[in-house]
Every structure is written in structure tokens, then in C-alpha cells.
Write an enzyme that holds these catalytic residues in place. Structure first.
Site, PDB file in Angstrom:
ATOM      1  N   ASP A   1       9.090  -6.798 -13.513  1.00 56.22           N
ATOM      2  CA  ASP A   1       8.312  -7.783 -12.749  1.00 56.22           C
ATOM      3  C   ASP A   1       7.323  -7.064 -11.846  1.00 56.22           C
ATOM      4  OD1 ASP A   1       7.700 -10.332 -11.954  1.00 56.22           O
ATOM      5  OD2 ASP A   1       9.434 -10.574 -10.623  1.00 56.22           O
ATOM      6  N   GLU A  46       8.411 -22.166 -13.314  1.00 59.63           N
ATOM      7  CA  GLU A  46       9.402 -22.231 -12.227  1.00 59.63           C
ATOM      8  C   GLU A  46       9.220 -23.499 -11.411  1.00 59.63           C
ATOM      9  OE1 GLU A  46       9.816 -18.723  -9.757  1.00 59.63           O
ATOM     10  OE2 GLU A  46      11.243 -19.745  -8.442  1.00 59.63           O
TER      11      GLU A  46
END
Ligand code: KIV
Length: 290
Positions: A83, A182
């Protein structure tokens, strides 16, 4: 089997839910490596759950490289996504490519993830052209959440849904190999999933996506500071199985490392995998409403 971009696309076309967990260290990576889990994300959420920052903003590239290398050592058989932390890709394409390359060369990642849709399309295209697969991340994007009004469901307010759909299409168009949604209302996630050819994964995005991501520390009930609605802890589901594994004999359980957190967490991870594959997770309980 180690997943690859081809098997992920096949999973989408076969409607076989993809299973994805975060991980930040060697010991838990060893546990995940023994399961059928499809993907591991070394998330910048590690800045919070492993390093103790109050949000993901302070996490550095060096910290992410250290966490990702440890996970790679523990999970040699898994497809690992590193990430990109805040500040490592926004400034220009050259920085973004160099930092993405560090994940691959120094830490052994197979792909990287970065936050942002239309505004980050140029970066996604640049990193993809350099040969590194990119996972997009849209909807609630924690690296900029505080400035945008905190952690909240995205897509319910007027015009927001249209913007998230535009972000999703821009990420695909730019060359991303998958996208993570998300904190979205389930109907919006479903519309995005059916509009895109690439796998669409969700965390707090409801059941109608191609796969589910969960934070390992939420699955284990290990992080006390913040618990979003979608964070199911799977420990209560596996207590009986754990009792059975320690009942075999204390000595055997001890020598096979079946008597502690390693086995309990393995069982909880297996339970998440099964629940995702049979679509009982996230269900209504762990999804936001429309
Ligand atoms: O860092 C992370 O784990 C993430 C998830 C919150 C999606 O990006």
C-alpha cells in the site's frame, strides 16, 4: 496456489468471491500462507494497528517497505499488494514509479495499491506502464478522510454516487488491474461491480462485489481504538474448533503449536475465507444500508 492477475480475472467471471486480508508481520503472514486466502494487503493501516499512529497519514515509505518485506518472508506463496503511503505518489509520476518499484524490488510485492480515482488516473497509468500492477482504492480514502469530513459512508449524498462511478471507470481506464471500494452503499457497489471488467473488491461495500477485504486485526478483535460497522471479529465463531484442537493432548498440541494464538487465528482466518466464499459475510449485519 499463488494467485495472479489471470486467476483473479477468472474468479470474477466465475463469480467466485476473492478473499483478501491485511497483514503486517512475519508470524501472522506464516499463518495466512497456510490457508487458501487469495490476496494479502500490507496496508498503511499497519501504521495504526502495528505502529500505533492515530491515523495513516504519518506512515513512511521505509516503514511500509519494512512491513512488506516481513510479510513476504512469512508468506512466500501469496500474492502480496503493498500500500503506497500518503506522500509517496501524489507529487509526480517519477516519484510514484520509483516508490512503487521499491515495493517490488526491495520488499517482494506483486502489486501496489494507491488511493484516488479521476485525480490519480495519471499516476495509475504511469505506474502500470512501468510494469507494476496497480490496485485502485476509491470511496472512503483514509489518507484524505479527515480533510473530507472524517470516516463516513461515501455515495449517499447528492452527486456523490455519480462521482464514485466516474472514479471507478477512470481507475479501470488508466490500467488498474483491480479496484477496492471502501464504505459504499451496497446498491452503488453492485452497479460499479457490474460496470467494470476488472475485479472489484470491497471493504464495507456490501455483499455484491467480486471479493471482500478485511483488516486482520478486526478479524481477530485485536485493535481497540476504532471499530467500523463492517469489521466482523471471527474469533467467537471458532472457539469450539479451538477447544477441539487443544483437547487432542496437551503435549501434541504444544509440539505442533496448536495450543495458542497461532492456531486460534488460523481457524478464524479459515472461517472468514469460508464465510466470504459462501457469501454469508458481510451480510446485512456488516454492510451499510442504502
Ligand atoms: O491500509 C489499509 O488497510 C487499507 C484498507 C483500510 C482499505 O487501505
Amino acid at each position: 496456489m499463488r494467485q495472479n492477475l489471470r486467476t483473479l480475472t477468472i474468479a470474477k467471471s466465475n463469480s467466485k468471491p476473492i478473499t483478501w486480508l491485511t497483514c503486517y508481520d512475519y508470524s501472522f503472514a506464516r499463518v495466512l500462507n497456510e490457508t487458501d486466502l487469495d490476496l494479502i494487503l500490507v496496508g498503511d493501516s499497519g501504521g495504526m494497528v502495528a505502529l500505533g499512529y492515530s491515523d495513516t497519514v504519518p506512515v513512511t515509505m521505509d516503514e511500509m517497505i519494512m512491513l512488506t518485506s516481513a510479510v513476504r518472508r512469512g508468506a512466500p506463496d501469496k500474492f502480496i499488494i503493498g500500500d503506497m503511503p500518503k506522500g509517496s505518489y501524489e507529487v509526480n509520476n517519477d516519484d510514484a514509479i520509483s516508490n512503487a518499484m521499491r515495493f517490488v524490488k526491495e520488499a517482494g510485492a506483486d502489486a501496489i495499491k494507491l488511493e484516488g480515482g479521476v485525480s490519480m488516473a495519471e499516476r495509475i497509468a504511469a505506474i502500470s506502464k512501468s510494469g507494476i500492477p496497480v490496485f485502485g482504492h476509491i470511496g472512503l480514502t483514509p489518507q484524505s478522510a479527515v480533510a473530507r469530513g472524517g470516516y463516513r459512508v461515501v455515495g449517499r449524498e447528492s452527486g456523490e454516487g455519480k462521482k464514485v462511478m466516474e472514479d471507478a471507470l477512470a481507475v479501470q481506464e488508466a490500467g488498474a488491474v483491480a479496484v477496492l471500494l471502501e464504505a459504499l452503499p451496497p446498491t452503488l457497489s453492485q452497479a460499479i461491480t457490474s460496470s467494470l471488467n476488472i475485479p472489484v473488491l470491497g471493504i464495507g461495500a456490501g455483499p455484491h462485489v467480486d471479493g471482500q477485504l478485511l483488516i486482520l486485526h478486526d478479524l481477530l478483535g485485536l485493535y481497540p481504538d476504532f471499530r467500523p460497522k463492517f469489521a466482523q471479529c471471527f474469533i467467537p465463531d471458532v472457539l469450539d474448533s479451538f477447544q477441539e484442537s487443544i483437547a487432542i493432548s496437551r503435549e501434541d498440541a504444544r509440539s505442533e503449536r496448536l495450543d495458542g494464538l497461532r492456531e486460534l487465528s488460523r481457524l478464524a482466518v479459515e472461517s472468514f475465507i469460508l464465510a466470504t466464499q459462501n457469501r454469508s459475510f458481510p451480510g446485512d449485519t456488516y454492510s451499510y444500508s442504502d
